[in-house]
Each structure stands twice: as C-alpha cells, then as structure tokens.
Design a protein around this motif. Sequence first.
Motif, PDB file in Angstrom:
ATOM      1  N   UNK A 212      38.888  43.741  48.177  1.00  0.00           N
ATOM      2  CA  UNK A 212      39.535  42.463  48.461  1.00  0.00           C
ATOM      3  C   UNK A 212      38.967  41.394  47.537  1.00  0.00           C
ATOM      4  N   UNK A 213      39.513  41.363  46.330  1.00  0.00           N
ATOM      5  CA  UNK A 213      39.087  40.400  45.323  1.00  0.00           C
ATOM      6  C   UNK A 213      40.262  39.492  44.980  1.00  0.00           C
ATOM      7  N   UNK A 214      39.988  38.216  44.943  1.00  0.00           N
ATOM      8  CA  UNK A 214      41.069  37.245  44.733  1.00  0.00           C
ATOM      9  C   UNK A 214      41.644  37.327  43.321  1.00  0.00           C
ATOM     10  N   UNK A 215      40.857  37.807  42.356  1.00  0.00           N
ATOM     11  CA  UNK A 215      41.338  37.820  40.979  1.00  0.00           C
ATOM     12  C   UNK A 215      42.094  39.099  40.611  1.00  0.00           C
ATOM     13  N   UNK A 216      42.324  39.980  41.583  1.00  0.00           N
ATOM     14  CA  UNK A 216      43.208  41.133  41.381  1.00  0.00           C
ATOM     15  C   UNK A 216      44.448  40.914  42.237  1.00  0.00           C
ATOM     16  N   UNK A 217      45.580  40.697  41.596  1.00  0.00           N
ATOM     17  CA  UNK A 217      46.801  40.394  42.324  1.00  0.00           C
ATOM     18  C   UNK A 217      47.420  41.653  42.910  1.00  0.00           C
ATOM     19  N   UNK A 218      48.386  41.457  43.795  1.00  0.00           N
ATOM     20  CA  UNK A 218      49.073  42.590  44.412  1.00  0.00           C
ATOM     21  C   UNK A 218      49.833  43.405  43.351  1.00  0.00           C
ATOM     22  N   UNK A 219      50.414  42.711  42.369  1.00  0.00           N
ATOM     23  CA  UNK A 219      51.138  43.430  41.314  1.00  0.00           C
ATOM     24  C   UNK A 219      50.193  44.306  40.503  1.00  0.00           C
ATOM     25  N   UNK A 220      49.001  43.784  40.209  1.00  0.00           N
ATOM     26  CA  UNK A 220      48.036  44.568  39.437  1.00  0.00           C
ATOM     27  C   UNK A 220      47.499  45.747  40.249  1.00  0.00           C
ATOM     28  N   UNK A 221      47.389  45.588  41.543  1.00  0.00           N
ATOM     29  CA  UNK A 221      46.995  46.712  42.379  1.00  0.00           C
ATOM     30  C   UNK A 221      48.070  47.792  42.386  1.00  0.00           C
ATOM     31  N   UNK A 222      49.335  47.374  42.332  1.00  0.00           N
ATOM     32  CA  UNK A 222      50.419  48.351  42.231  1.00  0.00           C
ATOM     33  C   UNK A 222      50.344  49.113  40.914  1.00  0.00           C
TER      34      UNK A 222
END
Length: 324
Positions: A212-222
């Motif tokens: 849960x890091x704020x600088x990794x967005x949901x799109x980048x996690x996808x």
Amino acid sequence: MTHPDNPLHALLLDGVGGARDLSGAQIQDWTPEQGILWLHLDYTDPSAQHWLMHDSALPELITEALLTENTRPRAAQIGDGLLIALRGVNLNPGADPDDMVSVRLYVTPKLIVSTRKRRLQSVTGLAEDCRAGKAPRDVAEFLVDLSDRLVMRMGDVVEETEETLAALELDILEQHDTTLRQSLAGLRRQTIRLRRYFGPQRDAFNQLQSEKLTWISAEQKLLLREVSDRLLRHIEDLDMIRERAAMAQEELISQLSDQLNQRMYILSLIAAIFLPLGFLTGLLGINVGGIPGADNPYAFGLFAIFLCILVAAQIWLFRRRRWL
C-alpha cells in the motif's frame, strides 16, 4: 548528499520522459525537487561499498541488502520505500542463461539506488532508453518498465529452450546418438535452474502489487499484474518443457536399451552357433593318441562338411523357433 565514486549509471529523470547524466558534484547538490535520482552501482566496487555503508545515509538494513552476495527475488516495504531483489537471465557473451543475474533496488518516490555484480542487459537497456529520451515518468513506471524487460528476456530464453527441445525430439526420432542424452540432461538442468528463480520472482511481483504505497497507482499495479501473469506463463512453459525433456530422455534410454538388447541377442545367437563347433574342434584337437581319422586323408574334409551341416541344422532350428 555525498556522491559515490565511479557509479555505473547516475541519471536524473525529469518526470516527463527525459533524463541526463550527473557528475559527482551534481549528485552531491541533488535535491528531490530536481527530479528522480537513479544511482546504479557495482556492489563489489570498494568505493561503492564505502559510500553505501558510510556516506549514503541509508539505514543499515537497506545497505546490507544492497551489498549482500546471495539473495532470492523478494519485495518488502520499508517506510515509504521498497526494498526489491530481482533476477534476470544471463545474456552476457559466453554465459549460460540459467546463471541468473541479480539486481537489488531500494526505491523511494524520488530516489532509486540499485546494485549488481554482473552486467544485466535489462538494466543497461533501460539506462540507454533514459538517455534517448524515453525515461520512466516516475519510480512506479520505472519498476514496471524494469520488470517488463526482465520478464521479456526470460520469455526469449524459454522460447529458445523450447526450440532446442523440439530439435532434440526430432533428432531422437531420426538418429540414436548417446550424445543426445547429455544434451537432454543439460536442458533439464537448465529448466530446473530457471524454474528455481522464476517462481520467487513472481512472488516478488505479487508482493509489489499488494504493498500500500501512494506512489504506485492502480493502473501501474495492473501493469505489474500483467507482468506477473506473463511470468506465470513462462513458469508453466518451463514445467511443460521439463516434462517433455524427461519423456524424451526416457524414450532415448528405451531406444538405446533396445539397441543394446538387439546386439546382445545377435551375439548370443552367434555364440550358440559356434559353441558346438568349438566343442567338437577342441575335442578333436587334443594331443593324445586314438583320435578318429588321424590316418585317413579324407578325414578333415569330411569333418568340415559335417560342421557345415551342423551349422545349417542350427540355423534351420533357430528359424523354426523364430529366433532369427
């Protein structure tokens, strides 16, 4: 911050796709407002070791992880940063691809510190793209890009391994060479070693997605999930290649065993034919008196004809019993 001597790469990413190399003085004057700083070091270099341990201001846990000799792929959140260990296939000239090369990274929203011992083409290619104006816009995109490059080169090695196995399977059908056993054994050994690191690397990618890091967005996690899924397919391909190699090796061993049995069978038939001949010639060859036909000039010819008849009778008997 102080600067390390002789960094492999010291790049400042401007956040819009550009990057430039920094000198030692520029590294020392760097501030987070200027952009993302990427320092890539050789952890076997004494100057890099000294900088990490004494001048980098990084926590001791992180410096130890960046300098450790042996590590497995993993990812762990430390504060607002990530400590990551990944591996890539060894594509250096003269090296075996299954001799995996490790890269260790400590990543924060504005700082990337990576270390390695041997050259890794994925990292080199990423640095070259940064200098060419195709740099990641943030550290999360940097991680996605690096992970994608590592998995892409893994896929190339898996495809090459599968092609090698297909060629060996064809050779097994066309020829029966004992050297194929060594090739198959080497292929199985390579797939086992690759599989050994591919599995933990996928776990590391999954861990990156779950942090849960704020600088990794949901799109980048996808995107990271897509990279992880591709790696899973490579793992499944490796498992299939290993099973096919085992089956091919068993088939080759069976063929070689059949060849050996056939040769032993022929030798057994030859021995069966010459056994009575040897017995008779040995019996009549003893140097004692009373040998039949010793004074008859036709005895040798008659004995030779008898031996020929005996051989013909044996061959007829073997054919009748379907031994020939």
